[in-house]
Design an enzyme around this catalytic site. Structure first.
Site, short mmCIF file in Angstrom:
data_model
loop_
_atom_site.label_atom_id
_atom_site.label_comp_id
_atom_site.label_asym_id
_atom_site.label_seq_id
_atom_site.Cartn_x
_atom_site.Cartn_y
_atom_site.Cartn_z
N ARG A 238 0.86 -1.18 0.00
CA ARG A 238 0.00 0.00 0.00
C ARG A 238 0.90 1.24 0.00
NH1 ARG A 238 -3.49 -2.75 -1.57
NH2 ARG A 238 -5.54 -3.15 -0.67
N GLU A 267 -3.35 7.61 -4.14
CA GLU A 267 -3.81 7.12 -5.45
C GLU A 267 -5.14 7.75 -5.84
OE1 GLU A 267 -3.82 2.84 -5.65
OE2 GLU A 267 -1.84 2.78 -4.74
N HIS A 285 -1.03 0.30 -9.82
CA HIS A 285 -1.67 -0.63 -8.87
C HIS A 285 -2.29 -1.82 -9.61
CE1 HIS A 285 -3.65 -0.80 -4.64
NE2 HIS A 285 -3.40 -2.02 -5.10
C1 GLV Z 1 -5.02 -5.01 -4.00
O1 GLV Z 1 -4.41 -4.04 -3.78
C2 GLV Z 1 -5.44 -5.92 -2.98
O2 GLV Z 1 -5.36 -5.60 -1.79
O3 GLV Z 1 -5.94 -7.00 -3.34
#
Ligand code: GLV
Length: 325
Positions: A238, A267, A285
């Protein structure tokens, strides 16, 4: 009467079809996330929600949906959901672990290799028509094999990343709030060390922790200063785990050699400093974005949602204490 669910964004067809078998579906079929007022309005009369990480499901949203029994996140991370508020209201929260582990680990490696071997710069060089003669010292990168990999967070994804490192004959260090069993350490060939040792000794530092109060800015100025000048940072966890402004300074001033990033602090905004640096590989991402994994994530989330609405135990609850009540 079938329960009513909201699916907050277009999902693969199979998952939507599955949802329709067990529920009346209100599908937000747009590529943009639902604006908050609309999310609240459409959730008012729903029994279940299948949502994505771009949907912020906080106490206010939960309070405005009195019938809601389940929030099924299509992601393994669930920092977009106020789980405590959901638990207090008796709402089950589910996520999608396991199904994305290997795909995400593949992508952490993709970033690691891309930044170390300067693949994006190389691609841009060729496309720009600069490959007019072979150069012995062109686009020199860092080796991967025989180097030290530091894994912060040895959960499912961290372990999958570690397994791949053995093929590169790497020394593997890890740190986690909870030390793994000796058998796991042995199987992975991973050595538990403190954070500072990991940062000091690793040639690659890869982050696989969830976003929690304790992991916010886990990598900040002091941590970046501990890293080797030749080391690379990879983040497919993250964004807020890294202080992005500090990282920009580190990359600019050569405290570390480079970074591979899939996630960002705010983001979809990306720190402008990152955009102008050559020694960073940036992705939007997409670590779990393989065709098969996206289908599996969506199906699991829908199954979780329908299970709760049918009075059954979902496969992957985040707050199982709600189920016991
Ligand atoms: C994506 O970022 C997830 O947490 O699956």
């Amino acid at each position: 009467m079938k329960p009513a669910i909201l699916i907050s964004r277009t999902l693969p067809e199979d998952a939507v079809a599955l949802a329709k078998q067990g529920a009346t579906v209100d599908l937000h079929g747009d590529a943009n996330p639902l604006a908050r007022p609309e999310l609240i309005a459409r959730l008012k009369d729903k029994d279940g929600l299948v949502c994505l990480i771009t949907d912020r499901i906080d106490a206010e949203v939960l309070a405005s949906a009195p019938r809601l029994k389940v929030v099924a996140n299509v992601a393994v991370g669930y920092d977009n959901i106020d789980v405590a508020a959901a638990t207090a209201r008796g709402v089950v929260v589910t996520n999608t672990p396991e199904v994305l582990t290997e795909t995400t680990a593949d992508f952490a490696w993709t970033l690691l290799m891309a930044v170390a071997r300067r693949v994006v710069e190389a691609d841009q060089y060729v496309r720009a028509g600069k490959f007019t003669r072979w150069e012995f010292m062109l686009l020199i990168g860092g080796d991967i094999h025989d180097r030290t990999l530091g894994i912060l967070g040895l959960g499912r994804i961290g372990r999958a990343v570690a397994r791949r490192a053995r093929g590169f004959n790497m020394r593997i260090l890890y740190h986690d709030a909870v030390r793994a069993d000796a058998a796991v350490e042995r199987e992975l060939g991973a050595t538990f060390v403190d954070n500072a040792t990991l940062l000091r000794e690793s040639d690659f530092v890869t982050l696989h922790v969830p976003l929690l109060t304790e992991t916010r800015h886990l990598i900040d100025t002091a941590e970046l200063k501990l890293m080797k000048r030749t080391a690379y940072l990879v983040n497919a966890s993250r964004g807020p785990v890294v202080n992005e402004a500090a990282l920009v300074q580190a990359l600019r001033e050569g405290w570390i050699a480079g970074a591979g990033l899939d996630v960002y602090e705010e983001e979809p905004k990306v720190h402008p400093g990152l955009l102008s640096l050559p020694n960073v590989v940036l992705a939007p991402h997409i670590a779990s974005a393989s065709a098969e994994t996206r289908v599996n994530m969506s199906s699991l989330a829908v199954e979780n949602c329908l299970a709760v609405l049918a009075g059954k135990r979902p496969a992957t609850p985040v707050n199982p204490e709600v189920l016991k009540k």
